[in-house]
Design a protein around this motif. Structure first.
Motif, mmCIF file in Angstrom:
data_model
loop_
_atom_site.group_PDB
_atom_site.id
_atom_site.type_symbol
_atom_site.label_atom_id
_atom_site.label_comp_id
_atom_site.label_asym_id
_atom_site.label_seq_id
_atom_site.Cartn_x
_atom_site.Cartn_y
_atom_site.Cartn_z
ATOM 1 N N GLY A 155 -44.322 88.104 -4.647
ATOM 2 C CA GLY A 155 -43.257 87.122 -4.441
ATOM 3 C C GLY A 155 -42.432 87.518 -3.231
ATOM 4 N N LEU A 156 -42.623 86.813 -2.119
ATOM 5 C CA LEU A 156 -41.894 87.151 -0.893
ATOM 6 C C LEU A 156 -41.120 85.946 -0.389
ATOM 7 N N GLY A 157 -40.447 85.302 -1.330
ATOM 8 C CA GLY A 157 -39.525 84.225 -0.977
ATOM 9 C C GLY A 157 -38.198 84.844 -0.584
ATOM 10 N N GLY A 158 -37.113 84.137 -0.887
ATOM 11 C CA GLY A 158 -35.780 84.615 -0.511
ATOM 12 C C GLY A 158 -35.515 86.013 -1.036
ATOM 13 N N ASP A 162 -48.221 86.890 -2.050
ATOM 14 C CA ASP A 162 -47.507 85.620 -2.262
ATOM 15 C C ASP A 162 -48.550 84.510 -2.114
ATOM 16 N N ILE A 163 -48.330 83.417 -2.831
ATOM 17 C CA ILE A 163 -49.289 82.318 -2.717
ATOM 18 C C ILE A 163 -49.181 81.605 -1.363
ATOM 19 N N VAL A 164 -48.097 81.877 -0.630
ATOM 20 C CA VAL A 164 -47.928 81.252 0.695
ATOM 21 C C VAL A 164 -48.231 82.313 1.764
ATOM 22 N N ALA A 193 -40.824 89.503 -7.687
ATOM 23 C CA ALA A 193 -39.734 88.568 -7.333
ATOM 24 C C ALA A 193 -40.298 87.151 -7.243
ATOM 25 N N THR A 194 -40.952 86.743 -8.315
ATOM 26 C CA THR A 194 -41.553 85.406 -8.396
ATOM 27 C C THR A 194 -40.683 84.528 -9.302
ATOM 28 N N PRO A 195 -40.999 83.231 -9.425
ATOM 29 C CA PRO A 195 -40.262 82.396 -10.390
ATOM 30 C C PRO A 195 -40.346 82.977 -11.807
ATOM 31 N N TRP A 196 -39.350 82.652 -12.622
ATOM 32 C CA TRP A 196 -39.170 83.281 -13.942
ATOM 33 C C TRP A 196 -40.426 83.241 -14.806
ATOM 34 N N SER A 197 -41.158 82.121 -14.749
ATOM 35 C CA SER A 197 -42.284 81.957 -15.667
ATOM 36 C C SER A 197 -43.415 82.945 -15.374
ATOM 37 N N TRP A 198 -43.378 83.636 -14.235
ATOM 38 C CA TRP A 198 -44.445 84.582 -13.892
ATOM 39 C C TRP A 198 -44.105 86.027 -14.252
ATOM 40 N N HIS A 199 -42.826 86.335 -14.460
ATOM 41 C CA HIS A 199 -42.422 87.747 -14.582
ATOM 42 C C HIS A 199 -43.203 88.489 -15.664
ATOM 43 N N ILE A 252 -38.971 94.177 -12.478
ATOM 44 C CA ILE A 252 -38.967 92.716 -12.393
ATOM 45 C C ILE A 252 -37.572 92.199 -12.060
ATOM 46 N N GLU A 253 -37.575 91.092 -11.346
ATOM 47 C CA GLU A 253 -36.300 90.474 -10.986
ATOM 48 C C GLU A 253 -35.625 89.876 -12.229
ATOM 49 N N VAL A 254 -34.345 89.591 -12.085
ATOM 50 C CA VAL A 254 -33.584 88.930 -13.136
ATOM 51 C C VAL A 254 -33.970 87.448 -13.166
ATOM 52 N N PRO A 255 -33.934 86.816 -14.340
ATOM 53 C CA PRO A 255 -33.396 87.278 -15.625
ATOM 54 C C PRO A 255 -34.440 87.946 -16.519
ATOM 55 N N GLY A 256 -35.308 88.756 -15.973
ATOM 56 C CA GLY A 256 -36.302 89.470 -16.782
ATOM 57 C C GLY A 256 -37.342 88.511 -17.317
ATOM 58 N N GLU A 305 -31.563 94.690 -12.057
ATOM 59 C CA GLU A 305 -30.222 94.109 -12.193
ATOM 60 C C GLU A 305 -29.285 94.775 -11.198
ATOM 61 N N ASN A 306 -29.282 94.208 -9.993
ATOM 62 C CA ASN A 306 -28.552 94.799 -8.880
ATOM 63 C C ASN A 306 -27.051 94.904 -9.134
ATOM 64 N N CYS A 307 -26.491 93.984 -9.945
ATOM 65 C CA CYS A 307 -25.033 93.986 -10.131
ATOM 66 C C CYS A 307 -24.556 95.262 -10.832
HETATM 67 N N1 LIG Z 1 -31.020 89.833 -8.212
HETATM 68 C C1 LIG Z 1 -30.582 88.865 -7.430
HETATM 69 O O1 LIG Z 1 -29.491 88.933 -6.874
HETATM 70 C C2 LIG Z 1 -31.458 87.673 -7.217
HETATM 71 C C3 LIG Z 1 -31.163 86.756 -6.188
HETATM 72 C C4 LIG Z 1 -32.026 85.669 -6.009
HETATM 73 C C5 LIG Z 1 -33.129 85.512 -6.834
HETATM 74 N N2 LIG Z 1 -33.379 86.420 -7.818
HETATM 75 C C6 LIG Z 1 -34.567 86.295 -8.670
HETATM 76 O O2 LIG Z 1 -35.710 86.597 -7.864
HETATM 77 C C7 LIG Z 1 -36.821 85.804 -8.283
HETATM 78 C C8 LIG Z 1 -37.355 84.996 -7.097
HETATM 79 O O3 LIG Z 1 -36.330 84.148 -6.640
HETATM 80 P P1 LIG Z 1 -36.290 83.631 -5.130
HETATM 81 O O4 LIG Z 1 -34.913 83.160 -4.889
HETATM 82 O O5 LIG Z 1 -36.856 84.630 -4.201
HETATM 83 O O6 LIG Z 1 -37.266 82.371 -5.233
HETATM 84 P P2 LIG Z 1 -38.265 81.828 -4.104
HETATM 85 O O7 LIG Z 1 -38.784 80.549 -4.596
HETATM 86 O O8 LIG Z 1 -37.557 81.873 -2.784
HETATM 87 O O9 LIG Z 1 -39.428 82.904 -4.065
HETATM 88 C C9 LIG Z 1 -40.432 82.990 -5.041
HETATM 89 C C10 LIG Z 1 -41.715 83.369 -4.320
HETATM 90 O O10 LIG Z 1 -42.741 83.614 -5.292
HETATM 91 C C11 LIG Z 1 -43.951 83.055 -4.774
HETATM 92 N N3 LIG Z 1 -44.862 82.865 -5.896
HETATM 93 C C12 LIG Z 1 -44.826 81.901 -6.854
HETATM 94 N N4 LIG Z 1 -45.813 82.091 -7.754
HETATM 95 C C13 LIG Z 1 -46.489 83.197 -7.340
HETATM 96 C C14 LIG Z 1 -47.619 83.892 -7.843
HETATM 97 N N5 LIG Z 1 -48.238 83.520 -8.948
HETATM 98 N N6 LIG Z 1 -48.066 84.972 -7.160
HETATM 99 C C15 LIG Z 1 -47.467 85.377 -6.019
HETATM 100 N N7 LIG Z 1 -46.377 84.749 -5.506
HETATM 101 C C16 LIG Z 1 -45.904 83.679 -6.167
HETATM 102 C C17 LIG Z 1 -43.501 81.790 -4.064
HETATM 103 O O11 LIG Z 1 -44.459 81.331 -3.141
HETATM 104 C C18 LIG Z 1 -42.215 82.246 -3.408
HETATM 105 O O12 LIG Z 1 -42.434 82.758 -2.119
HETATM 106 C C19 LIG Z 1 -36.306 84.965 -9.449
HETATM 107 O O13 LIG Z 1 -36.568 85.645 -10.637
HETATM 108 C C20 LIG Z 1 -34.820 84.900 -9.211
HETATM 109 O O14 LIG Z 1 -34.071 84.667 -10.375
HETATM 110 C C21 LIG Z 1 -32.562 87.489 -8.014
#
Ligand SMILES: NC(=O)c1ccc[n+]([C@@H]2O[C@H](COP(=O)([O-])OP(=O)(O)OC[C@H]3O[C@@H](n4cnc5c(N)ncnc54)[C@H](O)[C@@H]3O)[C@@H](O)[C@H]2O)c1
Length: 452
Positions: free
Chosen positions: A60-63, A84-86, A130-136, A152-156, A181-183
């Motif tokens: 997961g290399l989104g935001g 990442d899938i992208v 750091a993927t969407p919640w349903s993958w954690h 794993i990223e929050v919310p676990g 849980e960075n906070c």
């Molecule tokens: N701790 C924090 O402060 C904080 C801040 C933001 C987000 N988060 C958490 O981080 C996680 C990701 O959030 P985000 O904001 O980066 O979302 P995002 O949508 O920007 O990134 C998710 C990434 O996962 C990739 N992805 C989706 N399914 C995948 C798979 N099966 N295999 C590989 N990659 C896959 C997507 O292409 C995307 O790049 C969430 O759990 C979110 O709650 C935590």
């Protein structure tokens, strides 16, 4: 103690009888908790990481994943694989690794299960998810089963069953599964943790944590969390994102370390804000106009701990609200509350007014005293992301146990599904499973505090 205020034991007994009488189809957590106590399990409490300079992979290399990567590289983390899938996202992330002077990592971009290919070999020690919640849950469990520690990223994880699955898998594989849980690593949170554990607030009584963050624009965008997180609001009504506010309060109170979450009651306001927002911002005929949101705009939950403390947890991401995690802890001698940070001790002044926490800098956590300059320069939520990852690497490199373990991940994650159950049953109480199976009673102080 009045009849309205049961002890955890009496409440649990009564609830168990009620549950036994309830239909098999109803949502039930107590029998699961009970069943887990019956077999022997090898705990992961205080189990050290295998001492090494870990070879790290990210899924997961989104935001968030990209931001974690930047902090990890700044903390000298050795990044060997990215998934990442992208493809463009992994390429961008790889360019950051190379710019940091490391060899180009291996990239895995062939669909949503390519992480399995990445994790099958013996060339990775630690995985950040750091993927969407349903993958954690799936990704964490796969990683542990293939010999990797995982963060794993929050919310676990999002269901009670998955809370137990990560606990069981961690115990069976002897691999750690912690939540990022960075906070818990914020400057104020670590400072107040040390003050609380030094007894400055007296006997602790109550606390509050929240996630009050206006995400409407992000959740209605066509990128990042806009692609998946708004959909969560069409599925469940409760606190979907509890851990940022709750984690630090749980640490102050020593949850899983002499106390534990007992039960929760939860209430959601009605939902209006997403409906109103889309009326103002979307064109008629936009497919998002057909979505039906079920998550109440403000969820308020109350947790009672086994030792009789109370915690309020709030969640809104859909209303106009300045950012706030509340971060409050109170005891017999004083109270701290954040946003803005303020403190009050018994007899501190004659008009019972708050004071700044500046006078308490001597309680700044050693991690912040040592690494605070770098942390604030690198950024990432005011530096706490860097401190968290620096500390995670320190734990692995020195062969220490993680500060936050799989039992914390399970208990903190459990708030979301239990709040949903409580809301759906007219705010009836829901019992927390004891994921430590009684071991919370022997353990006393959090590792972050002991580090001081
Ligand atoms: N701790 C924090 O402060 C904080 C801040 C933001 C987000 N988060 C958490 O981080 C996680 C990701 O959030 P985000 O904001 O980066 O979302 P995002 O949508 O920007 O990134 C998710 C990434 O996962 C990739 N992805 C989706 N399914 C995948 C798979 N099966 N295999 C590989 N990659 C896959 C997507 O292409 C995307 O790049 C969430 O759990 C979110 O709650 C935590």
């Amino acid at each position: 103690m009045t009849m309205d205020e049961p002890t955890l034991e009496s409440w649990t007994r009564r609830r168990f009888v009620q549950m036994a009488a309830a239909s098999a189809a109803s949502i039930s957590v107590a029998p699961l908790a009970h069943a887990e106590g019956e077999t022997e399990h090898r705990t992961m409490i205080d189990v050290p990481f295998e001492k090494r300079n870990p070879r790290i992979a990210l899924i997961g290399l989104g935001g968030r994943g990209t931001s974690l990567l930047g902090n990890l590289l700044a903390a000298d983390g050795q990044v060997v694989a990215l998934c990442d899938i992208v493809p463009a996202k992994t390429e961008h992330a790889a360019s950051l690794v190379v710019a940091a002077g490391q060899p180009k990592p291996r990239l895995y971009t062939h669909g949503p299960h390519d992480y399995e290919t990445m994790l099958t070999g013996n060339d990775i020690d630690l995985v950040l998810v750091a993927t969407p919640w349903s993958w954690h849950a799936e990704q964490a469990i796969f990683a542990m089963k293939h010999g990797k520690d995982v963060a794993i990223e929050v919310p676990g994880v999002t269901t009670i069953e998955d809370c137990w699955r990560i606990v069981r898998t961690s115990e069976e594989t002897r691999k750690h599964c912690m939540m990022l849980e960075n906070c818990c690593y914020g400057y104020n949170e670590t400072l107040v943790l040390r003050m609380a554990h030094d007894g400055l607030f007296g006997d602790l009584l109550y606390g509050e944590g929240a996630y009050l963050h206006d995400l409407r624009k992000i959740l209605f965008s066509d990128e990042g969390e806009g692609l998946w997180r708004r959909a969560e609001h069409t599925k469940r009504n409760g606190n979907l994102y509890p851990t940022h506010g709750l984690g630090p309060v749980a640490n102050y109170m020593g949850i899983q370390r002499g106390d534990r979450f007992g039960y929760i009651v939860s209430m959601s306001s009605r939902e209006r804000s997403f409906d109103e927002y889309r009326k103002e911002h979307l064109q008629p005929g936009d497919p998002r106009m057909a979505e039906r949101y079920v998550t109440g705009d403000m969820n308020t939950s109350l947790i009672k701990t086994a030792n009789g403390l109370t915690i309020t947890v709030k969640h809104t991401v859909s209303t106009p609200h300045p950012y706030d995690r509340v971060n409050m802890i109170a005891g017999t001698k004083g109270i701290f509350q954040d946003y803005p940070a303020r403190i009050y001790f018994d007899g501190q002044n004659s008009d019972e007014s708050w004071e700044s926490i500046d006078a308490w800098k001597k309680y700044a956590h050693p991690l912040w005293q040592r690494e605070g300059g770098t942390a604030t320069k690198i950024g990432g939520h005011g530096g706490m992301d860097y401190i968290m990852l620096y500390r995670l690497l320190q734990c692995v490199k020195e062969g220490l146990p993680p500060d936050m373990d799989v039992y914390d991940a399970a208990a903190w994650s459990a708030v979301a599904p239990l709040s949903v159950s409580s809301v759906s049953r007219g705010s009836q109480p829901e019992e927390f499973p004891d994921f430590t199976r009684g071991k919370w009673q022997q353990r006393k102080v959090s590792a972050i505090a002991m580090q001081a």
